[in-house]
Design a protein around this motif. Structure first.
Motif, PDB file in Angstrom:
ATOM      1  N   ASN A   1     -18.076 -63.583  -6.345  1.00 18.37           N
ATOM      2  CA  ASN A   1     -17.118 -63.014  -7.270  1.00 18.37           C
ATOM      3  C   ASN A   1     -16.514 -64.021  -8.252  1.00 18.37           C
ATOM      4  OD1 ASN A   1     -16.134 -64.191  -5.030  1.00 18.37           O
ATOM      5  ND2 ASN A   1     -14.947 -62.400  -4.332  1.00 18.37           N
ATOM      6  N   ILE A   2     -16.911 -65.285  -8.130  1.00 22.95           N
ATOM      7  CA  ILE A   2     -16.399 -66.265  -9.096  1.00 22.95           C
ATOM      8  C   ILE A   2     -17.043 -66.018 -10.452  1.00 22.95           C
ATOM      9  CG2 ILE A   2     -16.580 -68.712  -9.756  1.00 22.95           C
ATOM     10  CD1 ILE A   2     -16.039 -69.277  -6.730  1.00 22.95           C
ATOM     11  N   MET A   3     -16.197 -66.046 -11.490  1.00 21.26           N
ATOM     12  CA  MET A   3     -16.667 -65.737 -12.833  1.00 21.26           C
ATOM     13  C   MET A   3     -17.425 -66.918 -13.436  1.00 21.26           C
ATOM     14  SD  MET A   3     -16.755 -63.152 -14.684  1.00 21.26           S
ATOM     15  CE  MET A   3     -15.594 -61.955 -15.371  1.00 21.26           C
ATOM     16  N   ARG A   4     -18.606 -66.659 -13.947  1.00 22.19           N
ATOM     17  CA  ARG A   4     -19.348 -67.706 -14.662  1.00 22.19           C
ATOM     18  C   ARG A   4     -18.998 -67.622 -16.152  1.00 22.19           C
ATOM     19  NH1 ARG A   4     -25.554 -67.722 -13.582  1.00 22.19           N
ATOM     20  NH2 ARG A   4     -25.278 -69.821 -14.416  1.00 22.19           N
ATOM     21  N   PRO A   5     -19.294 -68.674 -16.910  1.00 21.46           N
ATOM     22  CA  PRO A   5     -19.020 -68.613 -18.344  1.00 21.46           C
ATOM     23  C   PRO A   5     -19.804 -67.450 -18.957  1.00 21.46           C
ATOM     24  CG  PRO A   5     -19.695 -70.822 -17.677  1.00 21.46           C
ATOM     25  CD  PRO A   5     -19.894 -69.936 -16.494  1.00 21.46           C
ATOM     26  N   ALA A   6     -19.241 -66.825 -19.938  1.00 19.49           N
ATOM     27  CA  ALA A   6     -19.867 -65.696 -20.637  1.00 19.49           C
ATOM     28  C   ALA A   6     -20.108 -64.516 -19.716  1.00 19.49           C
ATOM     29  CB  ALA A   6     -21.185 -66.114 -21.315  1.00 19.49           C
ATOM     30  N   GLY A   7     -19.419 -64.526 -18.584  1.00 19.25           N
ATOM     31  CA  GLY A   7     -19.475 -63.386 -17.694  1.00 19.25           C
ATOM     32  C   GLY A   7     -20.809 -63.139 -17.011  1.00 19.25           C
ATOM     33  N   ARG A   8     -21.640 -64.191 -16.929  1.00 16.89           N
ATOM     34  CA  ARG A   8     -22.938 -63.994 -16.281  1.00 16.89           C
ATOM     35  C   ARG A   8     -22.788 -63.851 -14.787  1.00 16.89           C
ATOM     36  NH1 ARG A   8     -27.091 -68.327 -16.907  1.00 16.89           N
ATOM     37  NH2 ARG A   8     -25.550 -69.788 -17.721  1.00 16.89           N
TER      38      ARG A   8
END
Lengths: 243, 243, 243, 243, 243, 243
Positions: free
Chosen positions: C4-11
């Motif tokens: 659930n950790i957000m990656r850059p650009a929401g990937r």
């Protein structure tokens, strides 16, 4: 000139450090000798290759070359690796030229066939006298390498003319001494490297007055002490080759 | 996958060559270890210097660096001296970067003080596995060097996190084997260098399919054999440090 | 492992950046592909020349080589031009060796004739993953270049064995993710570059634990995510070649 | 002097190739322009750094520098990568010195603050006129970069004095023509690169009689044709900056 | 444009410094000329060697090359020796390329036989105008060298087309002057090097606006003053060759 | 040992070639001497700069350094320019180290202030004995340079201890001769360079048996002939300084 001045480790003026020559130290080289002179340790590897440098083509002779290097931590303070610095120092070049000239004098190049022998002298640990120890050790490696060629029928007769040994001598606190170790070398008034043939004739003589200039009288004393050391050196070389 | 194929010197697939670690091999370095793995011999010297590289200034941490070199005649055929060629090869650079990264993983750099430790790994004789032997030996030299700093009161606590060892594994004639010697290395389908911590976790993994690509199944076998070798290696490292 | 950790650009963890392969990007090279992977842009040019390197003469086979470079301002902060500095960095050498080995695995060199193909991978813009994007793009340029030889009757059958693709995977904040961009790469605990064949078998595997070491369990997760990305990559390569 | 001789692509003597300037071509540089002149494509990136070269310290002024490179396969035949060869060619050095001098003429260095702007001109594809295209494109990148400094309050007033453009002119088959492409350049009797300010005054003039020497009359014709091209070039530069 | 501004040593705007050409200055070169232009002194030695560079093989023509160097203390402030720095500066490369191109224009290379002539221009003392003095002197050395080949029957007819001379001109304090010495050169608004044939046609023209750009009107004045100087130069060259 | 063997130009064994020392040969250097020894011509320029090399900081002393170079066509056959080859040869490095050591022996570095004097010895024409001529000439340039410092009040007392001269001696056709010219040098059995103080004490002694080794008896003869030449040399140095 005070003969009574104490040298490090209690040596007398004309007393060399223990000299040890270990043959076949590594397994690939056609001649491989570890030379130890007190704490100074140099690995001398001889490599034979077919062919000669361009300037000797069609001269129907062989060639002997040398390269010299110090491991970065062979010294008290780490020295920069010449490979990473991108060039060899003037000192390195000077030494490898000296080693090569000295060993070429030991061989009849015209009887050697068109082979090039390279002597790699790599200093594992340095405590003064690395260039002279290199010559002394490389001469034994060269003998092994030439013998390798004879045994394999590549050349008929062994072209080695004689053993060649080298020793450093100098003037320390006004006293003429042989085989300077680093602590003496760094304070010597005069520092001299002498390369001789078995019979005492001179191949190379490089004397530098770091402090005071030296007189002809001192030079003759330096030669005398070198000649006496050379006898021990040649003896050790021959003993090693007989094992 | 034929376990019954004979390896050189009659080794079994999971049998390493004899490993020997000699501490205090030279006298100036703050850590000096000769590592011998069969015929492979590498001298690993650790040097400590005050200060850190520019990019770490004011980071209040230490640094561990490595340099790697091969003596010109450490191999079957003489290789050109990198110092005389004027540059280090891509292979050399790749290896010294690997050694450095591996050993930085062994140390808590933040507890090391602003010191830089350089590990010089110089190959005296090469018979395969020089980069992994370098890591194994350099780790012991690094331990000695850090201890040198602790003993002299330069750093309070020893920042060594654990032993780090390395081994090469591979697929030879379809068989997964550990600790490849040169004659195996040169024909291996897959060649893999693995650096591990004492607990079996991986620091570096570099696998190359020289011949055929390898499957995940083979990778797991390779890891298993590496993990078992690593136990021996760490044991040898600890035994050496206890002497 | 927090999915659930957000990656850059929401990937999502297993989501690659958009991959674009533009063939015939420049007009002189025998294969010319611009590969774009998110903001990362690499120009991959294939050049074919007659003859092979000296060490392959009379082996009746071809050779594939690679060179890699970054334009000085392909990065956030300008890097020194290697041409003006007078040497390539260790990183550059390491990468170009990796690219070359990877692509040699894609070709049956024995069926290639005595040609040398050089793949120049020049990074126009870097945002992580330049070495894997280089391999992915260079493989398409290589295919075009080999086809060029076939079409001109220089070689009979196309010696390409299969497509080869590469992807970087890693552990970021404890989570296994694929195709790291720069902001992830610089903080990753583990960084791994994987080169695979179409069928999922591994050609190169280079994993480095920059922060914490990784376990075999994590390795298997990393391989799984890489394998899934590879499918997309090979699909994109094939689609590009069909246009 | 035959005006009726056909030029490649049917251009008239005074007709330039299509010129296209794309700003913000890459995303990190403070100014980034792709200049396309027919098939010639050069990426011009401007980087600003604080501080000035040593010889300007305490002169309270700025500096503009340039570097130039060609991608190995920007040409018909692959050229050796200068980074791997270990040095830049005389041609490269000559060109980057020309670019730098030309652009320094566009700026009031005394009003620029102590910043150094480096213009990296990297040739993606070469079809003649790369050095003049570099100047034309770099001037726009420089304008963007100076504006970047103004917008961020780093310098008060924009120190740009005027646009600077460059064009190659020459004598081909006795005819004075502008903007030579490669096929013309390689057979030109005279080849001249001219850098001008907006108002037609000359900053740099480099004429070489590759074949026959040229007369003053021809020189004046060459200048006239250059001046007319320059008008188009400056117009294109201004149009690009207005977008 | 104030013709009444005093130049150093009271020269008028169109007055060159005393020019002296001494042939046979050294005894080994096939052409050896010391050129003195005021305090500027350059030794120009021509060497002929059999064969041509690789790119000309089988073109059945000759080649003319040039190298340029400054002795470290030929200038007010000692400059680093390029040999010890390990590379030639961009300025050096630019100058030696200019000299070589200029002298190739003097010779019909197709009538020269497969010889390469190298012109070494070494600056003993520099006071402005070293590159133009080099061309002027080297042209005489080249004439001697070609004559050497004719006399020895190596080539039938002298392939020299005409004398080639060079002069620097410039705009100083708004005044167009010829043959700038260092104190003028360093403050000139425009600095231009012109290489001409005997008949006034131009071989090379390199003008740089160091300060203000220059107009076409100024360019024509510069050419006029250069043409007048060239007459003196060619006269001096011919007088020297007749001695 | 045949004293009756004819030397070139009819010289006797102990007869030097004409020695000429021209001071103020160039106008910028703080000491500038052209030394001519027969056909051998070397320009020796002394440059003084404030400060000392890093390893001498806070030692409150001065330093004397030397660089040596040969113009490419100073010899019979053109030698490659070291600047274009990118490195100095071992011979060059060896010679410049010798010159520097020799001249440091002439000065009391502790009384010299924190200045560095560099002696550039550039060979214009070589006919044997360039390194010894360099030392002889550089000593005069050094004297001029030190006087320059005294006259300007930069140092109080002249720190020159005495003149230092150098001569080459050797064994040619079994005969001991002094000041070998090139035709003798190239066939000498022994070649020795001797640097002496005015009073005949030795600073440097470098003897090489190119052909046969030499005996102590020969060494003493070589020293005798060197000592006699040295008297002439010092006389010439002093005469030059008195003009």
């Amino acid at each position: 000139m005070g003969d009574n001045i104490m040298r490090p480790a209690g040596r007398s003026a004309q007393q060399m450090r223990p000299l040890k020559l270990t043959r076949n130290y590594t397994k690939y080289a056609e001649g491989s000798v570890l030379v130890e002179l007190g704490y100074t340790k140099v690995l001398c590897n001889a490599t034979v290759e077919e062919g000669v440098p361009r300037f000797l083509r069609s001269h129907r002779q062989g060639w002997v070359n040398a390269e010299y290097g110090m491991l970065p931590r062979s010294t008290h303070i780490r020295i920069t690796r010449e490979a990473s610095r991108g060039k060899q120092s003037g000192r390195t070049m000077e030494i490898q030229r000296l080693i090569a000239r000295s060993l070429r004098a030991a061989v009849d190049l015209r009887k050697m066939g068109e082979f090039t022998i390279t002597l790699d002298c790599d200093v594992i640990q340095a405590d003064g006298g690395t260039r002279t120890a290199s010559i002394t050790g490389a001469c034994v490696a060269l003998a092994d390498c030439l013998n390798y060629l004879v045994v394999r029928g590549k050349i008929k007769d062994n072209p080695m003319k004689c053993m060649v040994g080298a020793v450093s001598v100098g003037v320390v606190h006004g006293q003429v001494v042989c085989d300077l170790e680093y602590s003496e070398d760094s304070i010597a008034e005069t520092d001299m490297n002498i390369v001789m043939m078995e019979d005492g004739r001179i191949i190379e003589l490089q004397g530098t007055a770091e402090g005071d200039p030296f007189s002809q009288e001192q030079l003759i004393q330096l030669l005398a002490i070198a000649r006496s050391s050379l006898k021990e050196i040649v003896q050790a070389q021959k003993a090693a080759l007989e094992n």
